[in-house]
Design an enzyme around this catalytic site. Structure first.
Site, PDB file in Angstrom:
ATOM      1  N   LYS A  33       0.862  -1.188   0.000  1.00 60.04           N
ATOM      2  CA  LYS A  33       0.000   0.000   0.000  1.00 60.04           C
ATOM      3  C   LYS A  33       0.896   1.236   0.000  1.00 60.04           C
ATOM      4  CE  LYS A  33      -4.272  -1.664   1.950  1.00 60.04           C
ATOM      5  NZ  LYS A  33      -4.043  -2.924   1.263  1.00 60.04           N
ATOM      6  N   ASP A  62      -1.074  -1.748  -4.390  1.00 61.58           N
ATOM      7  CA  ASP A  62      -2.514  -1.681  -4.099  1.00 61.58           C
ATOM      8  C   ASP A  62      -3.014  -0.267  -4.386  1.00 61.58           C
ATOM      9  OD1 ASP A  62      -2.682  -4.300  -3.207  1.00 61.58           O
ATOM     10  OD2 ASP A  62      -2.645  -3.791  -1.078  1.00 61.58           O
ATOM     11  N   MET A  63      -4.308  -0.146  -4.647  1.00 59.28           N
ATOM     12  CA  MET A  63      -4.889   1.194  -4.850  1.00 59.28           C
ATOM     13  C   MET A  63      -5.740   1.527  -3.627  1.00 59.28           C
ATOM     14  SD  MET A  63      -4.715   3.716  -6.896  1.00 59.28           S
ATOM     15  CE  MET A  63      -4.322   3.287  -8.588  1.00 59.28           C
ATOM     16  N   GLN A 122      -9.696   0.475 -10.051  1.00 60.43           N
ATOM     17  CA  GLN A 122     -10.966   0.266  -9.348  1.00 60.43           C
ATOM     18  C   GLN A 122     -12.140   0.570 -10.286  1.00 60.43           C
ATOM     19  OE1 GLN A 122      -9.770   3.197  -6.517  1.00 60.43           O
ATOM     20  NE2 GLN A 122      -9.387   1.722  -4.900  1.00 60.43           N
ATOM     21  N   ARG A 129      -4.329  -5.323 -11.745  1.00 61.22           N
ATOM     22  CA  ARG A 129      -5.341  -6.048 -10.960  1.00 61.22           C
ATOM     23  C   ARG A 129      -6.613  -5.203 -11.043  1.00 61.22           C
ATOM     24  NH1 ARG A 129      -4.316  -5.739  -4.958  1.00 61.22           N
ATOM     25  NH2 ARG A 129      -2.939  -7.540  -5.134  1.00 61.22           N
ATOM     26  N   LYS A 151     -13.420  -4.128  -7.902  1.00 66.78           N
ATOM     27  CA  LYS A 151     -14.535  -3.169  -7.844  1.00 66.78           C
ATOM     28  C   LYS A 151     -14.107  -1.887  -7.144  1.00 66.78           C
ATOM     29  CE  LYS A 151     -18.444  -6.412  -7.836  1.00 66.78           C
ATOM     30  NZ  LYS A 151     -19.504  -7.036  -7.026  1.00 66.78           N
ATOM     31  N   THR A 183     -12.098 -10.614  -8.003  1.00 59.74           N
ATOM     32  CA  THR A 183     -13.491 -10.535  -7.569  1.00 59.74           C
ATOM     33  C   THR A 183     -13.946 -11.893  -7.052  1.00 59.74           C
ATOM     34  OG1 THR A 183     -15.750  -9.971  -8.229  1.00 59.74           O
ATOM     35  CG2 THR A 183     -14.385 -11.006  -9.910  1.00 59.74           C
ATOM     36  N   ARG A 210     -12.764  -3.099   6.739  1.00 57.65           N
ATOM     37  CA  ARG A 210     -13.204  -3.095   5.326  1.00 57.65           C
ATOM     38  C   ARG A 210     -13.777  -4.453   4.933  1.00 57.65           C
ATOM     39  NH1 ARG A 210      -8.532   0.094   4.756  1.00 57.65           N
ATOM     40  NH2 ARG A 210      -7.285  -1.588   3.906  1.00 57.65           N
ATOM     41  N   ARG A 211     -13.147  -5.528   5.406  1.00 54.64           N
ATOM     42  CA  ARG A 211     -13.656  -6.871   5.059  1.00 54.64           C
ATOM     43  C   ARG A 211     -15.004  -7.123   5.733  1.00 54.64           C
ATOM     44  NH1 ARG A 211     -10.051  -6.295   2.172  1.00 54.64           N
ATOM     45  NH2 ARG A 211     -11.839  -5.746   0.930  1.00 54.64           N
TER      46      ARG A 211
HETATM   47  C1  LIG Z   1      -7.039 -10.023  -4.516  1.00 51.25           C
HETATM   48  C2  LIG Z   1      -7.804  -8.772  -4.237  1.00 51.25           C
HETATM   49  C3  LIG Z   1      -7.123  -7.584  -4.084  1.00 51.25           C
HETATM   50  C4  LIG Z   1      -7.828  -6.390  -3.874  1.00 51.25           C
HETATM   51  N1  LIG Z   1      -7.139  -5.201  -3.852  1.00 51.25           N
HETATM   52  C5  LIG Z   1      -7.830  -4.053  -3.755  1.00 51.25           C
HETATM   53  C6  LIG Z   1      -7.182  -2.794  -3.871  1.00 51.25           C
HETATM   54  O1  LIG Z   1      -5.970  -2.690  -4.060  1.00 51.25           O
HETATM   55  N2  LIG Z   1      -7.952  -1.667  -3.758  1.00 51.25           N
HETATM   56  C7  LIG Z   1      -9.309  -1.726  -3.563  1.00 51.25           C
HETATM   57  O2  LIG Z   1      -9.954  -0.675  -3.495  1.00 51.25           O
HETATM   58  N3  LIG Z   1      -9.942  -2.913  -3.437  1.00 51.25           N
HETATM   59  C8  LIG Z   1      -9.239  -4.064  -3.522  1.00 51.25           C
HETATM   60  N4  LIG Z   1      -9.907  -5.262  -3.422  1.00 51.25           N
HETATM   61  C9  LIG Z   1     -11.289  -5.303  -2.902  1.00 51.25           C
HETATM   62  C10 LIG Z   1     -12.299  -5.181  -4.010  1.00 51.25           C
HETATM   63  O3  LIG Z   1     -12.285  -3.874  -4.530  1.00 51.25           O
HETATM   64  C11 LIG Z   1     -13.717  -5.490  -3.491  1.00 51.25           C
HETATM   65  O4  LIG Z   1     -14.022  -4.586  -2.483  1.00 51.25           O
HETATM   66  C12 LIG Z   1     -13.878  -6.895  -2.951  1.00 51.25           C
HETATM   67  O5  LIG Z   1     -13.235  -7.821  -3.750  1.00 51.25           O
HETATM   68  C13 LIG Z   1     -15.373  -7.279  -2.882  1.00 51.25           C
HETATM   69  O6  LIG Z   1     -15.959  -7.162  -4.141  1.00 51.25           O
HETATM   70  P1  LIG Z   1     -16.385  -8.425  -5.053  1.00 51.25           P
HETATM   71  O7  LIG Z   1     -15.971  -8.098  -6.444  1.00 51.25           O
HETATM   72  O8  LIG Z   1     -15.811  -9.662  -4.506  1.00 51.25           O
HETATM   73  O9  LIG Z   1     -17.947  -8.386  -5.033  1.00 51.25           O
HETATM   74  P2  LIG Z   1     -19.001  -8.447  -3.833  1.00 51.25           P
HETATM   75  O10 LIG Z   1     -20.320  -8.272  -4.476  1.00 51.25           O
HETATM   76  O11 LIG Z   1     -18.616  -7.520  -2.732  1.00 51.25           O
HETATM   77  O12 LIG Z   1     -18.849  -9.918  -3.288  1.00 51.25           O
HETATM   78  C14 LIG Z   1     -19.265 -11.044  -4.040  1.00 51.25           C
HETATM   79  C15 LIG Z   1     -19.517 -12.172  -3.071  1.00 51.25           C
HETATM   80  O13 LIG Z   1     -18.296 -12.519  -2.405  1.00 51.25           O
HETATM   81  C16 LIG Z   1     -18.531 -12.787  -1.025  1.00 51.25           C
HETATM   82  N5  LIG Z   1     -17.807 -11.794  -0.225  1.00 51.25           N
HETATM   83  C17 LIG Z   1     -17.229 -10.651  -0.655  1.00 51.25           C
HETATM   84  N6  LIG Z   1     -16.584 -10.037   0.347  1.00 51.25           N
HETATM   85  C18 LIG Z   1     -16.771 -10.803   1.429  1.00 51.25           C
HETATM   86  C19 LIG Z   1     -16.327 -10.727   2.780  1.00 51.25           C
HETATM   87  N7  LIG Z   1     -15.558  -9.724   3.207  1.00 51.25           N
HETATM   88  N8  LIG Z   1     -16.670 -11.716   3.625  1.00 51.25           N
HETATM   89  C20 LIG Z   1     -17.427 -12.749   3.215  1.00 51.25           C
HETATM   90  N9  LIG Z   1     -17.875 -12.883   1.943  1.00 51.25           N
HETATM   91  C21 LIG Z   1     -17.551 -11.929   1.068  1.00 51.25           C
HETATM   92  C22 LIG Z   1     -20.010 -12.740  -0.826  1.00 51.25           C
HETATM   93  O14 LIG Z   1     -20.509 -14.034  -1.062  1.00 51.25           O
HETATM   94  C23 LIG Z   1     -20.463 -11.816  -1.941  1.00 51.25           C
HETATM   95  O15 LIG Z   1     -21.794 -12.004  -2.295  1.00 51.25           O
HETATM   96  C24 LIG Z   1      -9.236  -6.443  -3.709  1.00 51.25           C
HETATM   97  C25 LIG Z   1      -9.915  -7.651  -3.852  1.00 51.25           C
HETATM   98  C26 LIG Z   1      -9.234  -8.793  -4.139  1.00 51.25           C
HETATM   99  C27 LIG Z   1      -9.992 -10.049  -4.346  1.00 51.25           C
END
Ligand SMILES: Cc1cc2nc3c(=O)[nH]c(=O)nc-3n(C[C@H](O)[C@H](O)[C@H](O)COP(=O)(O)OP(=O)(O)OC[C@H]3O[C@@H](n4cnc5c(N)ncnc54)[C@H](O)[C@@H]3O)c2cc1C
Length: 324
Positions: A94, A132-133, A162, A183, A186, A225, A287-288
């Protein structure tokens, strides 16, 4: 997320008020451990299951140079350990953990030190370092840092874009001459409507369009995702553009949809798991948890029980302090 109740949403919004100790408990599945040794065990377990990893040293918004030095040292130690164990893992950094909040030149020098550690830790050009962003206010600085690194000849470095940000398609165009390794995610940071899309379907649509824009431009894309609709769409795009195996991978977070990761791996796709570790778990964990309002519901119940216990014991604040 779809089936989310109003109460769960409210709890999710209130997460920053939850005591650190409770956040730690609920976020445990998302964290690779507090120590490097624990994180390496997780990486070994993932590798044994055919999954690659990217290690992230937890910490962000470091505001003093000593803190930046500590971060650089932690990354270099992690890279040396990954090399010693011949692990299939890169690292994610980061910018705000490496000094961006102080000065972008300082951050640049810190990232270069990490890249030097990454180059020394693997034959064949070095381990991969992903920037990371973070919040939208840091996007210009992070993209400029990425361009500078590439123009200095660093090849084993990638960026994150993003899909929720209105600006991202323009950023893809602006980066095109670098054929960046991207990468695509969303975007986790809550941005105002002037900066980022708020509607789930609009963000999905943007993700899908950006992925195709990147593939057309010849970028290698890490599709990050857990959204099955987007995973299905992404695999169709990969077929559509006849992307070679080395031209893309799927990425997921530790503790999220491990079942989907394993299914994709069994189907022959390269899958990488993001493994954060360290002591500074709060920001990442919140955030998670915010993205998993079902867990937020459990947190609410635990918080209520904690409060009740506190009242019985004459404590004045939930969790006995430590609220951040
Ligand atoms: C490898 C990786 C690196 C990332 N790096 C960045 C970054 O550098 N900057 C940034 O802004 N974002 C980052 N993200 C986060 C990303 O932007 C999303 O916020 C995150 O992945 C959730 O979005 P989704 O596409 O999985 O869709 P969502 O609609 O949020 O999730 C889809 C499904 O996944 C499951 N799920 C998702 N999150 C959770 C959780 N926390 N606990 C339990 N189940 C869950 C649920 O079943 C949900 O219905 C990263 C994500 C990944 C996978």
């Amino acid at each position: 997320m779809s089936d989310v109740g109003i109460i769960d949403r409210a709890v999710a919004a209130a997460l920053p008020l939850v005591p650190t100790r409770l956040v730690r408990t609920f976020a445990a599945p998302y964290i690779g451990g507090e120590t490097l040794e624990q994180a390496l065990c997780v990486v070994r377990r993932l590798n044994a299951a055919g999954l690659a990893a990217s290690l992230d040293v937890l910490g962000e918004h470091v505001h003093d140079e000593a803190g930046v030095r500590t971060m650089v040292a932690a990354y270099r130690q992690a890279l040396a350990a990954l090399a010693a164990g011949s692990a299939d893992s890169g690292v994610s950094v980061k910018p705000s953990a490496l000094g961006a909040a102080i000065d972008w030149d300082l951050c640049h020098d810190a990232v270069v030190e990490v890249l030097d550690g990454a180059a020394a830790s693997s034959a064949g050009g070095g381990r991969f370092v992903r920037l990371d962003m973070e919040e939208s206010a840091t996007v210009d600085g992070t993209l400029a840092l990425y361009r500078r690194l590439r123009e200095e000849g660093h090849e084993r470095v990638g960026i994150v874009l993003q899909a929720r940000l209105w600006r991202t398609s323009g950023d893809v165009k602006a980066l095109a001459d670098l054929r960046p390794d991207v990468r695509l995610c969303k975007g986790i940071y809550l941005e105002p409507p002037s900066v980022g899309m708020q509607d789930r379907e609009a963000i999905r649509h943007s993700f899908s369009a950006l992925l195709r824009q990147l593939l057309r431009g010849g970028s290698r894309v890490a599709i990050a995702t857990h959204d099955e609709v987007l995973v299905t769409d992404a695999l169709a795009a990969v077929d559509e553009y006849a992307v070679p195996a080395a031209g893309c991978e799927l990425q997921m977070l530790l503790g999220v949809r491990g079942d989907l990761a394993r299914t994709l791996r069994r189907a022959g796709h390269r899958v990488r798991i993001y493994v954060p570790f360290g002591q500074d778990v709060f920001g990442y964990s919140v955030r998670r948890l915010r993205e998993n309002p079902a867990v937020a519901g459990h947190v609410a119940r635990a918080l209520a029980a904690d409060l009740a216990r506190g009242v019985r014991q004459g404590r004045r604040r939930p969790g006995g302090g430590g609220v951040r």
